[in-house]
Design an enzyme around this catalytic site. Structure first.
Site, PDB file in Angstrom:
ATOM      1  CB  CYS A 195      -0.988  -0.009   1.170  1.00 46.80           C
ATOM      2  SG  CYS A 195      -0.261   0.240   2.812  1.00 46.80           S
ATOM      3  CG  ASP A 196       4.286   1.130   2.327  1.00 47.16           C
ATOM      4  OD1 ASP A 196       3.339   0.330   2.453  1.00 47.16           O
ATOM      5  OD2 ASP A 196       5.243   1.173   3.121  1.00 47.16           O
TER       6      ASP A 196
END
Length: 406
Positions: A195-196
């Protein structure tokens, strides 16, 4: 943010959830148990790995003896107070870290923060430092061709291009993103599988479209965003899992394991994408809906000190607040209010409490504490822990809070 780890496919995850059959016994059963244990532990071991760039001492540290907290800053939502806090932290970080500037995601986040510093807080000074940085690296992104972490620095290059219109500032990152856009999709491992990444690359693509007027960049971003979202976004709790290895992981209280900074990356990425996305873009409403869903959930999880813990759904298990994730939330929520995407009456108090909480962790010399080190899951760290990406998030938050305060 460990970039040596491998995201598990759904098939692999299913295998991990199987237990050795009871019909196996003796050495065979022991082997199966050992194999399952190894597979389960492998992602955790990989989380302990860091890239060489992430190991640099310039990235951050945690002194064993805490310096005194700052007495010359205030968390009040007043323009003068916001500017003073922003400049104090920015000056400390620039003086400390410029000699170690790198193309890694850790510093790329700091660069985005420096670019956001308002002129009234000496923004020109930090932009000049960013120009020096860009020249140092010949405006090149990081070395890994398809890795989002190595694209994040492009956000700063593109902002500098908008100010200076020097083709050297845009050409390398544009060529890199066009090469990435030609890569075939891998159904077992999305391009942005953690998700980063939604903070690292999507804003670059959105800004390339805004600068060039070519929609192919934002169209590619749009398609890849929803591939990642479909894999990692929990539509029930309105939060992102860090990556596919976390889909079935739980906190000690039985609730899902949702990492604060990971969701901060996503909310900040959404804010930066929306800031560049045309008002009539076909899926803009979908991006806004996800942003609003996440903002409502994050606001409901805010602590009494105005901040968020590193594990979002089990805050009592984490003694200290986590500043990098908290700063990203303050940034995104303040942006949402400023842009008219979030209701001012409902969310202004959230941003105000959050900003006051962040400022309370500034030390007398300008160090910003309580920042979780490089990682990929909730963790433990001392109050003095300070890392450049957390400072970058704080500066981003300050830029939007200043707009709120004016």
């Amino acid at each position: 943010m460990k970039k040596n780890e491998t995201a598990l496919t759904h098939h692999q995850s299913a295998l991990l959830n199987r237990r050795p059959s009871a019909r196996y016994s003796g050495p065979c059963r022991n082997f199966c148990l050992s194999l399952v244990a190894m597979l389960i532990c492998a992602p955790l071991l990989l989380l302990a790995q860091v890239t060489p760039a992430e190991k640099q001492t310039w990235v951050g540290d945690a002194p064993s003896i805490a310096p005194p907290l700052a007495t010359d800053v205030s968390g009040k939502l007043k323009p003068h107070d916001v500017l003073r806090a922003v400049r104090k932290v920015a000056d400390w970080q620039l003086n400390r870290a410029e000699a170690g500037f790198d193309q890694d995601w850790t510093f790329a986040t700091l660069y985005a923060g420096f670019m956001s510093v308002p002129d009234a807080a000496g923004g020109k000074h930090y932009r000049e430092a960013m120009a020096r940085m860009g020249k140092k690296f010949d405006w090149q992104p990081g070395p890994r061709p398809s890795h989002a972490d190595d694209h994040a620095i492009g956000q700063t290059y593109l902002e500098l291009y908008q100010l200076n219109h020097d083709p050297a500032m845009i050409t390398p990152i544009r060529e890199r993103m066009e090469a990435v856009m030609k890569l075939p999709d891998d159904k077992d491992k999305p391009l942005w599988w953690w998700c980063d990444a939604l903070f690292m690359a999507p804003p670059v693509l959105a800004k390339l479209s805004a600068i060039t007027g070519d929609r192919k960049y934002i169209d590619f971003m749009d398609r890849q965003w929803w591939i990642t979202s479909n894999l990692l976004y929990d539509s029930n709790v309105h939060l992102f899992f860090r990556d596919a290895t976390f889909l079935d992981q739980r906190e000690a209280n039985g609730r899902g394991l949702f990492w604060s900074r990971g969701n901060g990356w996503v909310m900040a990425g959404l804010a930066r994408v929306l800031a560049q996305m045309p008002g009539d873009y076909p899926t803009r409403a979908k991006f806004i809906a996800q942003f609003q869903q996440m903002a409502a959930e994050i606001a409901s999880l805010q602590g009494a000190d105005g901040l968020w813990r590193s594990g979002l759904l089990n805050s009592p298990a984490y003694k200290l607040p986590e500043i990098s994730g908290s700063a990203f939330y303050v940034y995104a929520i303040a942006y949402g209010v400023n842009a008219g995407i979030l209701d001012r009456k409902q969310y202004l108090p959230v941003a105000e409490r959050g900003w006051a909480g962040l400022v309370a962790h500034i030390y007398q010399d300008g160090r910003l504490g309580c920042i979780q080190p490089v990682g990929g899951a909730p963790g433990v760290y001392p109050e003095t822990s300070s890392y450049v990406f957390g400072t970058g998030a704080f500066l981003l938050a300050g830029s939007e809070v200043y707009r709120l305060a004016r």
